[in-house]
Design an enzyme around this catalytic site. Structure first.
Site, PDB file in Angstrom:
ATOM      1  N   GLU A  78      43.660  53.657  49.972  1.00  0.00           N
ATOM      2  CA  GLU A  78      42.838  54.839  49.540  1.00  0.00           C
ATOM      3  C   GLU A  78      41.263  54.671  50.138  1.00  0.00           C
ATOM      4  OE1 GLU A  78      42.766  55.667  44.938  1.00  0.00           O
ATOM      5  OE2 GLU A  78      43.388  53.777  45.190  1.00  0.00           O
ATOM      6  N   CYS A  91      33.646  55.529  51.047  1.00  0.00           N
ATOM      7  CA  CYS A  91      34.382  54.332  50.339  1.00  0.00           C
ATOM      8  C   CYS A  91      35.567  54.016  50.805  1.00  0.00           C
ATOM      9  CB  CYS A  91      34.393  54.489  49.044  1.00  0.00           C
ATOM     10  SG  CYS A  91      35.009  53.161  47.932  1.00  0.00           S
ATOM     11  N   CYS A  98      45.629  44.405  45.127  1.00  0.00           N
ATOM     12  CA  CYS A  98      44.242  43.307  44.846  1.00  0.00           C
ATOM     13  C   CYS A  98      44.715  42.367  43.964  1.00  0.00           C
ATOM     14  CB  CYS A  98      42.873  43.728  44.265  1.00  0.00           C
ATOM     15  SG  CYS A  98      41.661  42.818  44.060  1.00  0.00           S
ATOM     16  N   CYS A 102      41.052  42.516  37.594  1.00  0.00           N
ATOM     17  CA  CYS A 102      40.093  42.945  36.674  1.00  0.00           C
ATOM     18  C   CYS A 102      40.947  44.003  35.779  1.00  0.00           C
ATOM     19  CB  CYS A 102      39.014  43.657  37.362  1.00  0.00           C
ATOM     20  SG  CYS A 102      38.120  42.752  38.608  1.00  0.00           S
ATOM     21  N   CYS A 105      40.694  47.845  35.761  1.00  0.00           N
ATOM     22  CA  CYS A 105      41.010  48.358  37.357  1.00  0.00           C
ATOM     23  C   CYS A 105      42.487  48.694  37.540  1.00  0.00           C
ATOM     24  CB  CYS A 105      40.323  47.446  38.412  1.00  0.00           C
ATOM     25  SG  CYS A 105      40.720  48.000  40.029  1.00  0.00           S
ATOM     26  N   CYS A 321      39.420  53.747  40.234  1.00  0.00           N
ATOM     27  CA  CYS A 321      40.035  52.953  41.410  1.00  0.00           C
ATOM     28  C   CYS A 321      41.620  52.584  41.142  1.00  0.00           C
ATOM     29  CB  CYS A 321      39.168  51.637  41.317  1.00  0.00           C
ATOM     30  SG  CYS A 321      39.547  50.032  42.257  1.00  0.00           S
TER      31      CYS A 321
HETATM   32  S1  SF4 Z   1      37.814  46.012  40.603  1.00  0.00           S
HETATM   33 FE1  SF4 Z   1      40.058  46.200  41.237  1.00  0.00          FE
HETATM   34  S2  SF4 Z   1      40.032  46.080  43.297  1.00  0.00           S
HETATM   35 FE2  SF4 Z   1      37.916  45.498  42.575  1.00  0.00          FE
HETATM   36  S3  SF4 Z   1      38.245  43.085  42.505  1.00  0.00           S
HETATM   37 FE3  SF4 Z   1      38.723  43.901  40.783  1.00  0.00          FE
HETATM   38  S4  SF4 Z   1      40.766  44.153  40.622  1.00  0.00           S
HETATM   39 FE4  SF4 Z   1      40.179  43.837  42.570  1.00  0.00          FE
END
Ligand code: SF4
Length: 334
Positions: A78, A91, A98, A102, A105, A321
């Protein structure tokens, strides 16, 4: 290719400063060399698979990346283009998916698909600028806040940054480029020694280790004390500060006590705090009350910490995100 070295600079300038992507149009090169070049190489940009335009003008792209020359598999990422009165902010993603996990996210739910190459990172900026060429403002801001943890794809991210910030290429000012990290301490320490580097933003999101480890498991490896200590040692340029991003998750990390603890954490740093009210999506968190948001900001400001409330742009086209990527995945599975 046996040509004089300055031909390399001409190609570099045509691609990155003039944003020309068809070798046939490189009029500063002799025709015979242009032909040889076109036979030997091609300029390939990420291709727009989807383009969602929000009511506020934000454009969210799902970009398709083909298998790279490094043997990596095709995937989607994205990129977001946000127009403002005097500037545009782009962005970009540093990885597809990833691994950092988190809990707030959606990208995390993809896991790490693969690292992006430097070309794929810059390509996102080129596509967004090209697609909006008729409406560009004089200033471009770049934020490495899309999919991925940029400091876990360090070399390609820094190689891309050097081209983005090169006055002879895309000429983005270092004051207008920001890398946001979940707090990968070895990466922050390494970036401190880079001659060309973006500004540093830290995704903080909690005021205690217990709370942070709950939503950001990376905190168990790099806890808050070590993170703040690394930030305190970080060599800021005279005009620079560290930005702490704090996603306000209603009822979880948005109390007055949280605000006081955040103020204590950053008290001795040249820092500012961006408060980002949670944007409801598919995850089990609540939007914080407007009053609580304001109280949080005021508590920080009263304690001498610069704090701002930032609402995500393009909320009507899925601003959390990773949401677009998930949608693409669902579509390809269906
Ligand atoms: S917010 Fe999402 S994209 Fe960013 S580091 Fe954490 S898991 Fe990875």
């Amino acid at each position: 290719m046996g040509e004089l070295a300055y031909r390399g600079s001409q190609v570099y300038h045509s691609i990155y400063a003039e944003r020309r992507f068809d070798l046939a149009n490189f009029s500063n090169l002799p025709a015979a060399f242009r032909k040889r070049l076109a036979e030997a190489a091609a300029i390939e940009l990420p291709r727009a698979v989807r383009r969602h335009v929000s009511m506020d003008g934000t454009v969210r792209y799902v970009l398709g990346l083909s298998a790279s020359s490094h043997g990596q598999k095709p995937t989607t990422i994205e990129t977001v283009f946000m127009p403002e009165e005097n500037r545009q902010t782009i962005c970009i993603s540093s990885q597809a998916g990833c691994a950092v996990d988190c809990q707030f996210c959606l990208t995390a739910t993809l896991g790490l698909v693969r690292n992006l190459t430097a070309g794929e990172i810059i390509g996102q900026v080129l596509v967004a600028l090209d697609d909006n060429a008729g409406a560009l403002k004089p200033q471009t801001n770049i934020v490495l806040m899309g999919q991925g943890e940029p400091l876990l794809n360090y070399e390609p991210v820094m190689a891309a940054t050097r081209i983005l910030l090169d006055p002879g290429a895309l000429a983005i000012s270092p004051k207008h480029a920001t890398l946001s990290t979940s707090g990968i301490l070895p990466g922050i320490e390494r970036m401190a020694h880079e001659k060309v580097r973006p500004k540093l933003a830290i995704s903080l999101n909690a005021s205690t280790n217990e709370q942070r480890s709950q939503i950001m498991p990376i905190n168990k490896k790099y806890p808050l004390e070590a993170l703040i200590e690394t930030c305190a040692r970080y060599p800021l340029r005279p005009w620079e500060h560290i930005t702490f991003e704090y996603v306000l998750l209603g009822g979880f990390n948005d109390s007055a006590e949280d605000a006081r603890r955040v103020a204590r954490l950053v008290a001795n740093l040249r820092a500012k705090v961006n408060l980002i009210p949670w944007n409801p999506g598919d995850l089990p968190y609540h939007k914080p009350d407007a009053e609580r948001i304001e109280e949080f900001r005021r508590t920080l400001t009263d304690k001498g910490v610069r704090a701002f409330v930032r609402y995500s742009r393009g909320q009507d086209v899925m601003a959390a995100c990773g949401q677009l990527a998930l949608l693409e995945n669902a579509a390809s599975i269906a």
